[in-house]
Design a protein around this motif. Structure first.
Motif, PDB file in Angstrom:
ATOM      1  N   ASP A  50      39.069  33.492  28.809  1.00  8.97           N
ATOM      2  CA  ASP A  50      40.330  32.942  29.288  1.00  8.97           C
ATOM      3  C   ASP A  50      40.267  32.861  30.810  1.00  8.97           C
ATOM      4  OD1 ASP A  50      41.488  32.796  26.753  1.00  8.97           O
ATOM      5  OD2 ASP A  50      42.199  34.867  26.862  1.00  8.97           O
ATOM      6  N   GLU A  51      40.921  31.857  31.359  1.00  9.14           N
ATOM      7  CA  GLU A  51      40.825  31.613  32.800  1.00  9.14           C
ATOM      8  C   GLU A  51      41.260  32.821  33.636  1.00  9.14           C
ATOM      9  OE1 GLU A  51      41.816  28.041  35.912  1.00  9.14           O
ATOM     10  OE2 GLU A  51      42.080  27.722  33.774  1.00  9.14           O
ATOM     11  N   SER A  52      42.287  33.549  33.202  1.00 12.23           N
ATOM     12  CA  SER A  52      42.745  34.713  33.970  1.00 12.23           C
ATOM     13  C   SER A  52      41.680  35.814  33.990  1.00 12.23           C
ATOM     14  CB  SER A  52      44.050  35.258  33.395  1.00 12.23           C
ATOM     15  OG  SER A  52      43.861  35.635  32.041  1.00 12.23           O
ATOM     16  N   LEU A  53      41.031  36.038  32.874  1.00 13.93           N
ATOM     17  CA  LEU A  53      39.968  37.039  32.804  1.00 13.93           C
ATOM     18  C   LEU A  53      38.719  36.552  33.530  1.00 13.93           C
ATOM     19  CD1 LEU A  53      39.000  39.754  31.711  1.00 13.93           C
ATOM     20  CD2 LEU A  53      38.442  38.610  29.567  1.00 13.93           C
ATOM     21  N   ARG A  54      38.468  35.259  33.461  1.00 15.47           N
ATOM     22  CA  ARG A  54      37.288  34.665  34.105  1.00 15.47           C
ATOM     23  C   ARG A  54      37.264  34.961  35.601  1.00 15.47           C
ATOM     24  NH1 ARG A  54      37.590  28.707  33.353  1.00 15.47           N
ATOM     25  NH2 ARG A  54      37.511  29.292  31.171  1.00 15.47           N
ATOM     26  N   THR A  55      38.409  34.830  36.261  1.00 16.98           N
ATOM     27  CA  THR A  55      38.477  35.056  37.705  1.00 16.98           C
ATOM     28  C   THR A  55      38.082  36.480  38.066  1.00 16.98           C
ATOM     29  OG1 THR A  55      40.209  33.397  37.896  1.00 16.98           O
ATOM     30  CG2 THR A  55      40.007  34.947  39.709  1.00 16.98           C
ATOM     31  N   SER A  56      38.581  37.447  37.318  1.00 17.73           N
ATOM     32  CA  SER A  56      38.222  38.843  37.619  1.00 17.73           C
ATOM     33  C   SER A  56      36.756  39.112  37.317  1.00 17.73           C
ATOM     34  CB  SER A  56      39.125  39.820  36.869  1.00 17.73           C
ATOM     35  OG  SER A  56      38.853  39.804  35.491  1.00 17.73           O
ATOM     36  N   LYS A  57      36.217  38.478  36.273  1.00 20.38           N
ATOM     37  CA  LYS A  57      34.806  38.671  35.921  1.00 20.38           C
ATOM     38  C   LYS A  57      33.874  38.034  36.952  1.00 20.38           C
ATOM     39  CE  LYS A  57      35.322  41.236  32.395  1.00 20.38           C
ATOM     40  NZ  LYS A  57      34.828  42.613  32.410  1.00 20.38           N
TER      41      LYS A  57
END
Length: 165
Positions: free
Chosen positions: A76-83
């Protein structure tokens, strides 16, 4: 199959394919699938960035970034940024905006060209044979969220080379 090949297969049969530490717990995977080889898809993904003057080591780094971008694109885009932030931190490049931009470009390219490809790259390798480079990779399929396999995933059992970045 010769005796040596059987031994090699038996030796690698118990070696699990694993996710990189920065991805653990965020995705479940399963075996199977058909279609194009993941190595061909990865080659196409990094093609605009793979100049003819790259060294083997530089190409390995580029493929590693391509693998990371491929895998990050399934989140998901929100998780992608933190990863992406965690990946850059692991690489010791947390303030490298050019590298962050490259990863994002590769993610966008993957989503544009391979939107329906839900495979997750778990191992990869680049080798040089005379004047040619060869990319090899192994991938597993990310199960649908409503699939029973996503609720009870089976651990992979094949051996792996380089692990996804």
């Amino acid at each position: 199959m010769g005796k040596s090949s059987r031994r090699k297969r038996e030796r690698h049969a118990g070696s699990p394919l694993t996710l990189p530490p920065w991805m653990e717990g965020d995705i479940q995977i399963r075996r199977g699938g058909s279609g194009s080889k993941i190595s061909a898809s990865l080659s196409e993904l990094i093609e605009p960035y793979a100049t003819k003057d790259l060294t083997l080591d530089e190409l390995r780094k580029l493929v590693g970034l391509g693998v990371a971008a491929w895998n990050l694109s399934s989140l998901d885009e929100s998780l992608r940024t933190s990863k992406i932030g965690q990946l850059l931190e692991v690489m010791g490049a947390s303030d490298d905006l050019n590298l962050m931009d490259l990863i994002r470009e590769l993610i966008e390219r993957k989503l544009a060209r391979f939107a329906d490809d839900s495979r997750f790259v778990v191992s990869w390798n680049v080798r040089q044979d005379k004047n040619k480079f060869h990319i090899s990779a192994a991938a597993l399929i990310k199960p649908d969220s409503d699939s029973t396999e996503s609720k009870n995933p089976q651990p992979p059992t094949e051996g792996a080379g380089n692990h996804a970045a």
